[in-house]
Write a protein that holds these residues in place. Structure first.
Motif, PDB file in Angstrom:
ATOM      1  N   UNK A   1     -17.201 -39.975 -20.187  1.00  0.00           N
ATOM      2  CA  UNK A   1     -17.068 -39.164 -18.970  1.00  0.00           C
ATOM      3  C   UNK A   1     -17.059 -37.665 -19.284  1.00  0.00           C
ATOM      4  N   UNK A   2     -17.385 -37.332 -20.529  1.00  0.00           N
ATOM      5  CA  UNK A   2     -17.516 -35.910 -20.908  1.00  0.00           C
ATOM      6  C   UNK A   2     -18.773 -35.764 -21.749  1.00  0.00           C
ATOM      7  N   UNK A   3     -19.259 -34.518 -21.880  1.00  0.00           N
ATOM      8  CA  UNK A   3     -20.465 -34.318 -22.690  1.00  0.00           C
ATOM      9  C   UNK A   3     -20.181 -34.631 -24.160  1.00  0.00           C
ATOM     10  N   UNK A   4     -18.972 -34.244 -24.614  1.00  0.00           N
ATOM     11  CA  UNK A   4     -18.559 -34.594 -25.996  1.00  0.00           C
ATOM     12  C   UNK A   4     -18.648 -36.108 -26.206  1.00  0.00           C
ATOM     13  N   UNK A   5     -18.048 -36.860 -25.270  1.00  0.00           N
ATOM     14  CA  UNK A   5     -18.035 -38.314 -25.378  1.00  0.00           C
ATOM     15  C   UNK A   5     -19.456 -38.874 -25.390  1.00  0.00           C
ATOM     16  N   UNK A   6     -20.294 -38.292 -24.549  1.00  0.00           N
ATOM     17  CA  UNK A   6     -21.679 -38.734 -24.460  1.00  0.00           C
ATOM     18  C   UNK A   6     -22.407 -38.467 -25.778  1.00  0.00           C
ATOM     19  N   UNK A   7     -22.168 -37.255 -26.340  1.00  0.00           N
ATOM     20  CA  UNK A   7     -22.834 -36.897 -27.601  1.00  0.00           C
ATOM     21  C   UNK A   7     -22.358 -37.821 -28.729  1.00  0.00           C
ATOM     22  N   UNK A   8     -21.073 -38.148 -28.749  1.00  0.00           N
ATOM     23  CA  UNK A   8     -20.564 -39.015 -29.824  1.00  0.00           C
ATOM     24  C   UNK A   8     -21.093 -40.446 -29.654  1.00  0.00           C
ATOM     25  N   UNK A   9     -21.242 -40.878 -28.402  1.00  0.00           N
ATOM     26  CA  UNK A   9     -21.832 -42.206 -28.185  1.00  0.00           C
ATOM     27  C   UNK A   9     -23.292 -42.220 -28.670  1.00  0.00           C
TER      28      UNK A   9
ATOM     29  N   UNK B   1     -21.720 -42.114 -48.009  1.00  0.00           N
ATOM     30  CA  UNK B   1     -21.525 -40.841 -47.291  1.00  0.00           C
ATOM     31  C   UNK B   1     -20.475 -41.085 -46.208  1.00  0.00           C
ATOM     32  N   UNK B   2     -19.412 -40.267 -46.187  1.00  0.00           N
ATOM     33  CA  UNK B   2     -18.449 -40.312 -45.077  1.00  0.00           C
ATOM     34  C   UNK B   2     -18.725 -39.096 -44.204  1.00  0.00           C
ATOM     35  N   UNK B   3     -19.241 -39.365 -42.999  1.00  0.00           N
ATOM     36  CA  UNK B   3     -19.687 -38.267 -42.127  1.00  0.00           C
ATOM     37  C   UNK B   3     -18.619 -37.961 -41.065  1.00  0.00           C
ATOM     38  N   UNK B   4     -17.771 -36.972 -41.386  1.00  0.00           N
ATOM     39  CA  UNK B   4     -16.695 -36.586 -40.457  1.00  0.00           C
ATOM     40  C   UNK B   4     -16.994 -35.317 -39.687  1.00  0.00           C
ATOM     41  N   UNK B   5     -17.976 -34.526 -40.125  1.00  0.00           N
ATOM     42  CA  UNK B   5     -18.251 -33.246 -39.461  1.00  0.00           C
ATOM     43  C   UNK B   5     -18.772 -33.480 -38.048  1.00  0.00           C
ATOM     44  N   UNK B   6     -18.342 -32.639 -37.128  1.00  0.00           N
ATOM     45  CA  UNK B   6     -18.819 -32.747 -35.743  1.00  0.00           C
ATOM     46  C   UNK B   6     -18.361 -31.512 -34.992  1.00  0.00           C
ATOM     47  N   UNK B   7     -18.936 -31.300 -33.811  1.00  0.00           N
ATOM     48  CA  UNK B   7     -18.379 -30.288 -32.909  1.00  0.00           C
ATOM     49  C   UNK B   7     -17.300 -31.032 -32.122  1.00  0.00           C
ATOM     50  N   UNK B   8     -16.023 -30.689 -32.375  1.00  0.00           N
ATOM     51  CA  UNK B   8     -14.913 -31.519 -31.895  1.00  0.00           C
ATOM     52  C   UNK B   8     -14.164 -30.916 -30.705  1.00  0.00           C
ATOM     53  N   UNK B   9     -14.489 -29.678 -30.328  1.00  0.00           N
ATOM     54  CA  UNK B   9     -13.800 -29.036 -29.199  1.00  0.00           C
ATOM     55  C   UNK B   9     -14.430 -29.552 -27.896  1.00  0.00           C
ATOM     56  N   UNK B  10     -13.677 -30.407 -27.215  1.00  0.00           N
ATOM     57  CA  UNK B  10     -14.226 -31.158 -26.070  1.00  0.00           C
ATOM     58  C   UNK B  10     -14.673 -30.218 -24.937  1.00  0.00           C
ATOM     59  N   UNK B  11     -13.904 -29.178 -24.667  1.00  0.00           N
ATOM     60  CA  UNK B  11     -14.266 -28.248 -23.588  1.00  0.00           C
ATOM     61  C   UNK B  11     -15.469 -27.380 -23.981  1.00  0.00           C
ATOM     62  N   UNK B  12     -15.510 -26.985 -25.258  1.00  0.00           N
ATOM     63  CA  UNK B  12     -16.647 -26.179 -25.742  1.00  0.00           C
ATOM     64  C   UNK B  12     -17.939 -27.003 -25.655  1.00  0.00           C
TER      65      UNK B  12
ATOM     66  N   UNK C   1     -25.627 -26.827 -28.565  1.00  0.00           N
ATOM     67  CA  UNK C   1     -24.945 -26.779 -29.871  1.00  0.00           C
ATOM     68  C   UNK C   1     -24.254 -28.111 -30.140  1.00  0.00           C
ATOM     69  N   UNK C   2     -23.650 -28.680 -29.103  1.00  0.00           N
ATOM     70  CA  UNK C   2     -22.970 -29.966 -29.223  1.00  0.00           C
ATOM     71  C   UNK C   2     -23.956 -31.055 -29.626  1.00  0.00           C
ATOM     72  N   UNK C   3     -25.086 -31.109 -28.965  1.00  0.00           N
ATOM     73  CA  UNK C   3     -26.084 -32.148 -29.265  1.00  0.00           C
ATOM     74  C   UNK C   3     -26.643 -31.979 -30.683  1.00  0.00           C
ATOM     75  N   UNK C   4     -26.846 -30.717 -31.094  1.00  0.00           N
ATOM     76  CA  UNK C   4     -27.376 -30.456 -32.444  1.00  0.00           C
ATOM     77  C   UNK C   4     -26.390 -30.984 -33.496  1.00  0.00           C
ATOM     78  N   UNK C   5     -25.091 -30.748 -33.289  1.00  0.00           N
ATOM     79  CA  UNK C   5     -24.095 -31.118 -34.304  1.00  0.00           C
ATOM     80  C   UNK C   5     -23.682 -32.588 -34.231  1.00  0.00           C
ATOM     81  N   UNK C   6     -23.678 -33.143 -33.025  1.00  0.00           N
ATOM     82  CA  UNK C   6     -23.137 -34.510 -32.881  1.00  0.00           C
ATOM     83  C   UNK C   6     -24.215 -35.584 -32.789  1.00  0.00           C
TER      84      UNK C   6
END
Ligand SMILES: NC(=O)c1ccc[n+]([C@@H]2O[C@H](COP(=O)([O-])OP(=O)(O)OC[C@H]3O[C@@H](n4cnc5c(N)ncnc54)[C@H](OP(=O)(O)O)[C@@H]3O)[C@@H](O)[C@H]2O)c1
Length: 303
Positions: free
Chosen positions: A136-144, A70-81, A88-93
């Motif tokens: 240092x962003x919520x996106x970064x935190x969710x991806x970590x 499985x190659x999992x590329x899907x994510x919520x990628x808009x950093x400001x959103x 929504x970010x946590x659910x997707x990432x």
């Protein structure tokens, strides 16, 4: 024959993966994405609608397809959103990664999970695979957190980290620095471009190739999959103008602090590619070669 299931097939990486994998004679591709298939052609792969935030759907489809990888590329990628829509970010990432891991465990699939340089604080780039994350962003935190789910699973897994992906995809409104600079200068507009951020910009085709090399070898661990040069956006703008023969005097230098953005950006990232080159044979284009690839894909009216 290797059966590969990808998530987020309608996205930029997803579209490039479909292009690449349908050309591999030994790959049976199952492309999944949310809702209808928005890819420009339907040959050479099977399409399945799969919302990665729907646990039952993820378990049912991966359970039925039984992919090798499985190659999992899907994510919520808009950093400001992501900074604003945290749930929504946590659910997707993050939660979605838990469902994918669960499904891979049930089917014994190898997982290639796609992650980002935004897991770092950008104090000391370029980074190798062993560097310590400090988002240092919520996106970064969710991806970590998504990475952590994968790393602590008992799967056979790889994480492909990438940086500032650019490319042209079908039916996508999203621009990128090359198209923006080209259009602005062609219209005779003055632009201000940042000189105090560093990235290794990644041609979407190179990211797709990196993911495929990992999938093909089922190479375990973390891999940096980015472009090979560390550049500021200002340097990227000048290289773009030079390539298209446009007027560089319209490009002014600016500090990142001039621009207000909702989420913080890491100042200095960029990746060291030694491991990917050695273990995978990954060999990305230069930024200038990447501009040429992108230019060759522009429709005649845009070229
Ligand atoms: N782009 C960059 O500069 C960059 C940099 C570093 C890392 N990355 C990572 O690279 C990966 C690929 O990014 P990309 O550039 O291809 O981004 P993208 O073009 O935004 O694609 C992401 C795709 O994920 C899909 N998606 C989101 N939520 C979903 C859900 N619930 N179910 C199914 N699909 C869902 C989106 O579907 P819709 O099209 O339906 O919205 C979209 O097609 C991501 O993991 C991202 O974090 C990207």
């Amino acid at each position: 024959m290797k059966r590969i299931l990808i998530t987020g097939a309608n996205g930029l990486l997803g579209q490039k993966l479909v292009d690449l994998l349908t050309k591999q004679p030994n790959v049976d591709l199952i492309a999944t994405a949310r809702g209808a298939n928005r890819l420009p052609y339907a040959d050479g792969y099977t399409y399945r609608s799969m919302d990665i935030t729907d646990r039952q759907e993820v378990l049912a489809i991966i359970g039925e397809v039984k992919p090798d990888v499985v190659i999992h590329g899907a994510a919520m990628t808009d950093v400001d959103k992501c900074e604003v829509q945290k749930d929504a970010c946590w659910a997707q990432n993050v939660h979605a990664v838990e469902y994918i891991v669960e499904a891979c465990r049930a089917t014994n699939a190898f997982l290639v999970h796609v992650s980002t340089d935004f897991i770092f604080d950008g104090a000391a780039g370029p980074y190798d695979e062993t560097a310590e994350a400090n988002p240092i962003s919520f996106y970064g935190w969710s991806k970590q957190a998504g990475e952590s789910v994968v790393r602590h699973s008992d799967l056979r897994w790889a994480i492909a980290r990438t940086v500032l992906v650019y490319g042209i995809a079908h039916d996508m409104s999203r621009s990128n620095i090359i198209l923006w600079v080209k259009k602005s200068l062609e219209d005779g507009k003055n632009i201000k471009v940042v000189t105090d951020q560093w990235r290794s910009p990644t041609l979407a085709e190179d990211l797709a190739m990196g993911c495929y090399l990992i999938a093909d070898k089922e190479a375990e661990g973390i891999f940096n999959i980015s472009g090979k040069e560390v550049l500021t956006p200002y340097e990227m703008a000048i290289k773009t103008a030079d390539y298209f023969g446009l007027d560089t005097s319209l490009i002014a230098q600016a500090d990142a602090s001039t621009f207000t953005q909702v989420a913080r950006r890491p100042p200095r990232t960029g990746f060291i590619l030694d491991k990917s080159r050695t273990v995978l044979g990954y060999d990305p284009h230069s930024f200038e070669e990447g501009i040429a690839v992108l230019a060759s894909q522009l429709k005649p009216k845009e070229a």
